[in-house]
Design a protein around this motif. Structure first.
Motif, PDB file in Angstrom:
ATOM      1  N   GLU A   1      30.882  14.009  29.089  1.00 30.51           N
ATOM      2  CA  GLU A   1      30.439  13.193  30.218  1.00 30.51           C
ATOM      3  C   GLU A   1      28.922  13.060  30.135  1.00 30.51           C
ATOM      4  OE1 GLU A   1      29.846  13.534  35.034  1.00 30.51           O
ATOM      5  OE2 GLU A   1      31.421  14.727  34.080  1.00 30.51           O
ATOM      6  N   GLU A   2      28.478  11.925  29.623  1.00 28.27           N
ATOM      7  CA  GLU A   2      27.041  11.686  29.475  1.00 28.27           C
ATOM      8  C   GLU A   2      26.524  11.117  30.786  1.00 28.27           C
ATOM      9  OE1 GLU A   2      24.320  10.195  25.858  1.00 28.27           O
ATOM     10  OE2 GLU A   2      25.660   8.663  26.644  1.00 28.27           O
ATOM     11  N   ARG A   3      25.831  11.946  31.540  1.00 31.28           N
ATOM     12  CA  ARG A   3      25.391  11.544  32.866  1.00 31.28           C
ATOM     13  C   ARG A   3      24.100  10.728  32.825  1.00 31.28           C
ATOM     14  NH1 ARG A   3      24.887  16.067  36.603  1.00 31.28           N
ATOM     15  NH2 ARG A   3      26.219  15.068  38.139  1.00 31.28           N
ATOM     16  N   ARG A   4      23.391  10.805  31.689  1.00 30.13           N
ATOM     17  CA  ARG A   4      22.204   9.960  31.476  1.00 30.13           C
ATOM     18  C   ARG A   4      21.840  10.047  29.996  1.00 30.13           C
ATOM     19  NH1 ARG A   4      20.905  14.440  34.415  1.00 30.13           N
ATOM     20  NH2 ARG A   4      21.240  13.235  36.292  1.00 30.13           N
ATOM     21  N   PRO A   5      21.224   9.018  29.431  1.00 26.21           N
ATOM     22  CA  PRO A   5      20.902   9.027  27.995  1.00 26.21           C
ATOM     23  C   PRO A   5      19.784   9.994  27.629  1.00 26.21           C
ATOM     24  CG  PRO A   5      20.029   7.054  29.049  1.00 26.21           C
ATOM     25  CD  PRO A   5      20.894   7.728  30.074  1.00 26.21           C
ATOM     26  N   GLY A   6      18.860  10.240  28.541  1.00 23.51           N
ATOM     27  CA  GLY A   6      17.776  11.183  28.284  1.00 23.51           C
ATOM     28  C   GLY A   6      17.943  12.417  29.134  1.00 23.51           C
ATOM     29  N   THR A   7      16.844  12.955  29.630  1.00 16.76           N
ATOM     30  CA  THR A   7      16.915  14.126  30.495  1.00 16.76           C
ATOM     31  C   THR A   7      15.984  13.963  31.679  1.00 16.76           C
ATOM     32  OG1 THR A   7      16.724  16.538  30.610  1.00 16.76           O
ATOM     33  CG2 THR A   7      15.128  15.368  29.212  1.00 16.76           C
ATOM     34  N   LEU A   8      16.386  14.517  32.806  1.00 14.74           N
ATOM     35  CA  LEU A   8      15.538  14.548  33.991  1.00 14.74           C
ATOM     36  C   LEU A   8      14.672  15.801  34.016  1.00 14.74           C
ATOM     37  CD1 LEU A   8      17.935  13.438  36.879  1.00 14.74           C
ATOM     38  CD2 LEU A   8      16.150  12.097  35.781  1.00 14.74           C
ATOM     39  N   HIS A   9      14.940  16.724  33.091  1.00  9.67           N
ATOM     40  CA  HIS A   9      14.384  18.059  33.194  1.00  9.67           C
ATOM     41  C   HIS A   9      13.250  18.288  32.197  1.00  9.67           C
ATOM     42  CE1 HIS A   9      17.884  18.970  35.662  1.00  9.67           C
ATOM     43  NE2 HIS A   9      18.636  18.465  34.706  1.00  9.67           N
ATOM     44  N   GLU A  10      12.376  19.190  32.594  1.00 11.14           N
ATOM     45  CA  GLU A  10      11.400  19.722  31.650  1.00 11.14           C
ATOM     46  C   GLU A  10      11.994  21.008  31.092  1.00 11.14           C
ATOM     47  OE1 GLU A  10       6.785  21.332  31.439  1.00 11.14           O
ATOM     48  OE2 GLU A  10       7.512  20.335  33.250  1.00 11.14           O
ATOM     49  N   LEU A  11      12.275  21.005  29.786  1.00 19.51           N
ATOM     50  CA  LEU A  11      13.003  22.103  29.156  1.00 19.51           C
ATOM     51  C   LEU A  11      12.067  22.850  28.210  1.00 19.51           C
ATOM     52  CD1 LEU A  11      16.200  20.013  28.324  1.00 19.51           C
ATOM     53  CD2 LEU A  11      15.907  21.596  30.248  1.00 19.51           C
ATOM     54  N   HIS A  12      11.903  24.138  28.431  1.00 24.76           N
ATOM     55  CA  HIS A  12      10.995  24.916  27.592  1.00 24.76           C
ATOM     56  C   HIS A  12      11.520  24.967  26.150  1.00 24.76           C
ATOM     57  CE1 HIS A  12       8.666  28.328  26.045  1.00 24.76           C
ATOM     58  NE2 HIS A  12       7.792  28.026  27.003  1.00 24.76           N
ATOM     59  N   PRO A  13      10.631  24.887  25.164  1.00 25.26           N
ATOM     60  CA  PRO A  13      11.084  24.878  23.757  1.00 25.26           C
ATOM     61  C   PRO A  13      11.912  26.095  23.369  1.00 25.26           C
ATOM     62  CG  PRO A  13       8.773  24.245  23.904  1.00 25.26           C
ATOM     63  CD  PRO A  13       9.172  24.699  25.284  1.00 25.26           C
ATOM     64  N   ASP A  14      11.674  27.255  24.022  1.00 20.80           N
ATOM     65  CA  ASP A  14      12.414  28.460  23.642  1.00 20.80           C
ATOM     66  C   ASP A  14      13.792  28.557  24.286  1.00 20.80           C
ATOM     67  OD1 ASP A  14      10.249  29.246  22.145  1.00 20.80           O
ATOM     68  OD2 ASP A  14       9.430  30.583  23.678  1.00 20.80           O
ATOM     69  N   LEU A  15      14.056  27.738  25.283  1.00 15.48           N
ATOM     70  CA  LEU A  15      15.297  27.870  26.047  1.00 15.48           C
ATOM     71  C   LEU A  15      16.501  27.428  25.222  1.00 15.48           C
ATOM     72  CD1 LEU A  15      16.601  28.574  28.774  1.00 15.48           C
ATOM     73  CD2 LEU A  15      16.242  26.189  29.454  1.00 15.48           C
ATOM     74  N   ALA A  16      17.499  28.316  25.078  1.00 20.77           N
ATOM     75  CA  ALA A  16      18.702  28.004  24.305  1.00 20.77           C
ATOM     76  C   ALA A  16      19.978  28.083  25.128  1.00 20.77           C
ATOM     77  CB  ALA A  16      18.815  28.957  23.106  1.00 20.77           C
ATOM     78  N   LEU A  17      20.094  29.097  25.985  1.00 25.35           N
ATOM     79  CA  LEU A  17      21.364  29.363  26.654  1.00 25.35           C
ATOM     80  C   LEU A  17      21.110  29.885  28.059  1.00 25.35           C
ATOM     81  CD1 LEU A  17      24.495  29.535  26.177  1.00 25.35           C
ATOM     82  CD2 LEU A  17      24.138  31.918  25.532  1.00 25.35           C
ATOM     83  N   LEU A  18      21.978  29.470  28.996  1.00 22.99           N
ATOM     84  CA  LEU A  18      21.923  29.966  30.370  1.00 22.99           C
ATOM     85  C   LEU A  18      23.287  30.528  30.729  1.00 22.99           C
ATOM     86  CD1 LEU A  18      20.169  26.801  30.878  1.00 22.99           C
ATOM     87  CD2 LEU A  18      19.218  28.610  32.289  1.00 22.99           C
TER      88      LEU A  18
END
Length: 858
Positions: free
Chosen positions: A113-130
């Protein structure tokens, strides 16, 4: 494959192809080599795209979930990993974090389910898993892990377990659980095999699969060992078994010693391990040779990690603190936290520990009042708060082996035990409830928790049995005012077990009960959250607010658009039939509202629970309708047996006569039955989950064939039914402006020309557009209660007005309308009371039967 950002590689995911034709995945359906797995991961990574986005994955222990997990790591997309079997948790996280992509594997493919083509978020480069912390699935508080965390922990685990290419691990734990995920990561790192299964260790097929694929290990939590004893594990011939790992809570020392000795006799090792999600998975392990000499210890730090013990004022033992490359980046509690880098350098475990003379570490208690039972973290304070909400004074204590609760006064401990077990998500046998005259207290007046723990029964039998429920009414609570969220749901839905992970939908809520629930909920919260009906109870609990009250709210109160439309429609329907005024088209708006509510309350969840919920909701429409029509049949000569059986729309006369009075109810029932049957088909259920908007739009297309008379519906005078119902369903599935615009265009193109009356068409179109674009409509505060009551009783007023208004209309049309609506409210109240009594009787009977079965088993 490259992404927009460079990130630390997790080689266990990125270098799968290096192991070539070695078996990677084995299951009951065949096997997959590392090269084939790598190809699938690469293909899935392409589907996720090169733009770095936040992805949520509802994962099961299957190939599609594994491929999606690895693909997100390889492509650099931060991934929120959640259990597939808890849709409420997924809905809660999606609402809290608004991921850019939602993945739902199943049926041999993954719905993206692609809710948007890009991202609304600022994602830290180190972030991999939540990941959710242990026992808090669905909570917005997540653990932020990096690729380095995952890689480092996989390497340390593979090192001390000496995992090699010849090893094959059974997946006994969910991959959404950090312990289960660590098994996957560490084995892929070394080119070992994974035997993917969701079978339990009590299933003979599990052990058949184990032997067939030559499995060498499996992971266990304390509860697993209870199951192993039931199936005679000690006597099993498992020549390939090399080791068993244990984590997820403290295993009793005598059991550690017993299983370690069993392993020595049978040629395998027992590795007792200690960890937290905040450390990716593992922080310590007990070398197998020490399991019989220091069975109560957690062991030594994993390779690359280190412990220290910090003093705690007033306590003999200090707090265990862990450092290592697997310590999380920090917590996330809101989308803005995803931009943060490392906010913690070490992990304060909250456990009180000491170092044994042999050099291993022992955990001797908790600094805070938490225990970990069957892998779930239980807040002892929360236990007391839950019971306080039920009007019960209690003191709770416990260890990782179980929970002991003392309740003051004469209470039904079996009922309270069932409520607590459901609310905490614990097995009933892990919980003891003791009724005492007075709670034990120290000389200072504080609760004496050691005395509570001393109430524990001997370990010779189960910790209790579930007994009859419902004796105290819904939850047994006596809460002033509107009550809390649990009380609202319990009283509205006539249920006794309302847990923190439960939602209005999962508890059986439907369009007939959501009106009362939504209004009471808004009174407690001060506002009605978006998607409240699929939000877990714990996330709906009121929080302090400091929002100034706008002046307009002194005179107006917002109500959900669906509620307002239902109330307005029934007034227009009755008023038009009586002749007080003429405003047609609202019955057709109600058909769209019915589809809208069906999508909101009847579609989510696993197939069998969803089917039960749909049939229950259908009964709430059918039974009171048939009962009243039977009375109308007896006291008038206007109706037939076909009306009683709701069959007139199928076998009745094509000409519109008095026998068509109940056409709306009949056709609604036909559609609800058809939709329930359709979604019970596995491929249809999967299609709906994969294409939540396209699925009802396709049904709308089918309905339009009858709307434009291209196909004969086979049911006279009912052409708009499926079209409008499906269109309402689609409206409920719109998530952004573009989708709302598309559905609006569809309504604008299909409504005109349906009626010969332009005003009637305008009414229908206006109702649809209001449902699409407005979540709520302000109504005068003085009319709020009346609006809610009329919306709740709309179906019943539709039924009874045919008998009420004819003798009164010649005297006063206004009186006839008022009397019809009042009679509808009265019949609604009577029906709710009868259904509530039946529900409580069924719960009590089921609880009594369960108690008898449990007692016999004990």
């Amino acid at each position: 494959m490259t992404t927009q950002l460079d990130f630390a590689r997790a080689s266990f995911a990125a270098d799968l192809a290096n192991y070539g034709d070695s078996p990677a995945i084995l299951s009951a359906n065949g096997s997959l080599t590392y090269r084939e797995l790598a190809d699938r991961v690469t293909a899935m990574a392409r589907r996720l795209g090169p733009v770095r986005r936040l992805v949520a994955l509802a994962a099961a222990n299957d190939l599609d979930s594994l491929v999606a997990y690895l693909a997100a790591l390889v492509a650099g997309h931060p991934l929120i990993l959640l259990p597939e079997d808890k849709p409420a948790a997924l809905d809660s996280i999606v609402a809290a974090y608004d991921p850019d992509v939602v993945l739902r594997p199943g049926g041999g493919s993954t719905a993206l389910e692609e809710r948007r083509p890009g991202t609304l978020h600022e994602l830290h480069p180190d972030l991999a898993l939540l990941l959710s912390t242990s026992g808090s699935t669905g909570s917005p508080k997540l653990v932020r892990l990096s690729h380095k965390n995952l890689q480092a922990n996989a390497e340390s685990i593979a090192e001390y377990l000496r995992i090699g290419a010849g090893d094959r691990a059974m997946t006994t734990l969910p991959m959404s659980y950090c312990y289960g995920l660590s098994v996957i990561n560490s084995h892929l790192l070394r080119g070992a095999g994974l035997v993917l299964t969701e079978l339990s260790v009590v299933d003979p097929c599990f052990w058949d699969l184990f032997r067939h694929h030559g499995a060498t290990s499996f992971a266990a939590v304390p509860y697993t060992f209870e199951l192993l004893e039931r199936v005679g594990f000690a006597d099993m011939a498992l020549p390939g078994l090399r080791y068993v790992t244990q984590a997820g809570g403290r295993l009793a020392p005598d059991k550690v010693r017993s299983y370690a000795e069993l392993g020595r006799r049978n040629g395998w090792d027992l590795f007792v391990m200690y960890g937290q999600t905040e450390a990716t998975a593992r922080m310590a392990y007990l070398p197998p040779e020490l399991a019989t000499t220091v069975p109560g210890a957690i062991g030594i730090p994993v390779p690359g990690g280190d412990f220290r013990i910090d003093p705690v004022p007033g306590l003999e033992d200090g707090e265990l603190v862990y450092t290592g490359p697997n310590v999380m980046l920090g917590y996330a509690e809101r989308p803005g936290d995803l931009a943060a880098g490392r906010t913690v350098a070490e992990l304060r475990t909250g456990d009180l520990a000491r170092r044994h003379p042999t050099g291993v570490y022992e955990v001797v208690g908790r600094r805070s009042r938490f225990v970990k039972i069957v892998g779930l973290r239980v807040d002892l304070g929360q236990v007391e708060r839950i019971l306080a909400d039920l009007g019960v004074q209690a003191a709770s204590a416990g260890t990782d082996e179980g929970l002991v609760v003392a309740v003051e006064g004469d209470h039904d401990t079996r009922l309270l035990g069932k409520v607590l077990a459901q609310g905490l998500g614990l097995p009933r046998t892990a919980l003891e409830i003791h009724a005492v005259e007075h709670l034990p207290r120290l000389g200072t007046g504080k609760l004496d928790y050691p005395a509570v723990l001393a109430l524990r029964r001997p370990a010779a039998g189960p910790a209790g049995t579930a007994g009859p429920t419902g004796a105290a009414g819904p939850t047994g609570a006596a809460v002033n005012g509107a009550g809390n969220v649990r009380t609202i749901f319990a009283e509205t839905l006539e249920c006794t077990d309302v847990g923190g992970d439960d939602t209005f939908v999962s508890l059986g809520g439907d369009s007939l009960s959501y009106v009362a629930a939504s209004v009471r909920l808004e009174q407690v919260l001060g506002h009605l959250p978006a998607d409240w009906h699929v939000t877990p109870v714990r996330d709906l609990e009121p929080r302090p607010r400091s929002v100034p009250r706008r002046k307009i709210r002194r005179f107006f109160a917002p109500l959900e658009t669906g509620i307002v439309l239902r109330a307005a429609a029934i007034v227009c329907i009755v008023g038009t039939h009586v002749g007080l005024f003429s405003w047609q088209g609202t019955a057709h708006v109600l058909m769209a509202v019915a589809g809208y509510n069906f999508a909101r309350f009847q579609v989510a969840g696993a197939r069998l629970p969803r089917l039960r919920r749909q049939l229950t909701s259908l009964a709430r429409v059918v039974i009171p309708s048939m009962a009243f029509i039977a009375v109308a049949y007896l006291v008038t000569d206007r109706y037939s047996l076909a009306n009683i059986l709701l069959l007139n729309a199928i076998i009745g006369p094509e000409a519109v006569t008095t026998q068509w009075h109940f056409w709306f109810v009949e056709v609604l029932v036909y559609i609800l039955v058809a939709m329930t049957a359709l979604l019970a088909i596995p491929w249809a259920g999967r299609a709906e989950r994969r294409f939540p908007l396209l699925f009802p739009l396709a049904l709308t297309g089918v309905g339009l064939l009858t709307r434009f008379e291209l196909v004969d519906p086979g049911v006279p005078n009912t052409a708009p039914a499926l079209w409008l119902f499906a269109l309402g369903w689609a409206i409920a599935r719109t998530r952004n402006v573009g989708q709302r615009c598309a559905v609006s265009v569809l309504a604008v193109l299909t409504v005109p020309g349906f009626f010969e009356n332009a005003t009637r068409e305008g009414t229908l179109l206006a109702g649809l557009l209001l449902l699409i674009w407005l979540r709520s409509i302000p109504v005068p505060r003085g009319l709020r209660g009346l609006t809610v009551m009329l919306a709740s009783a709309s179906l019943y007023a539709y039924l009874v007005h045919w008998l009420v208004y004819p003798p009164l209309a010649p005297v006063s049309p206004a009186l006839a309308v008022a009397a019809s609506l009042a009679a509808g409210v009265a019949y609604w109240a009577l029906s709710m009371r009868v259904m509530g009594m039946v529900s409580r009787w069924r719960i009590a009977r089921a609880g009594t039967s369960a108690g008898h079965r449990a007692g016999a088993a004990a």
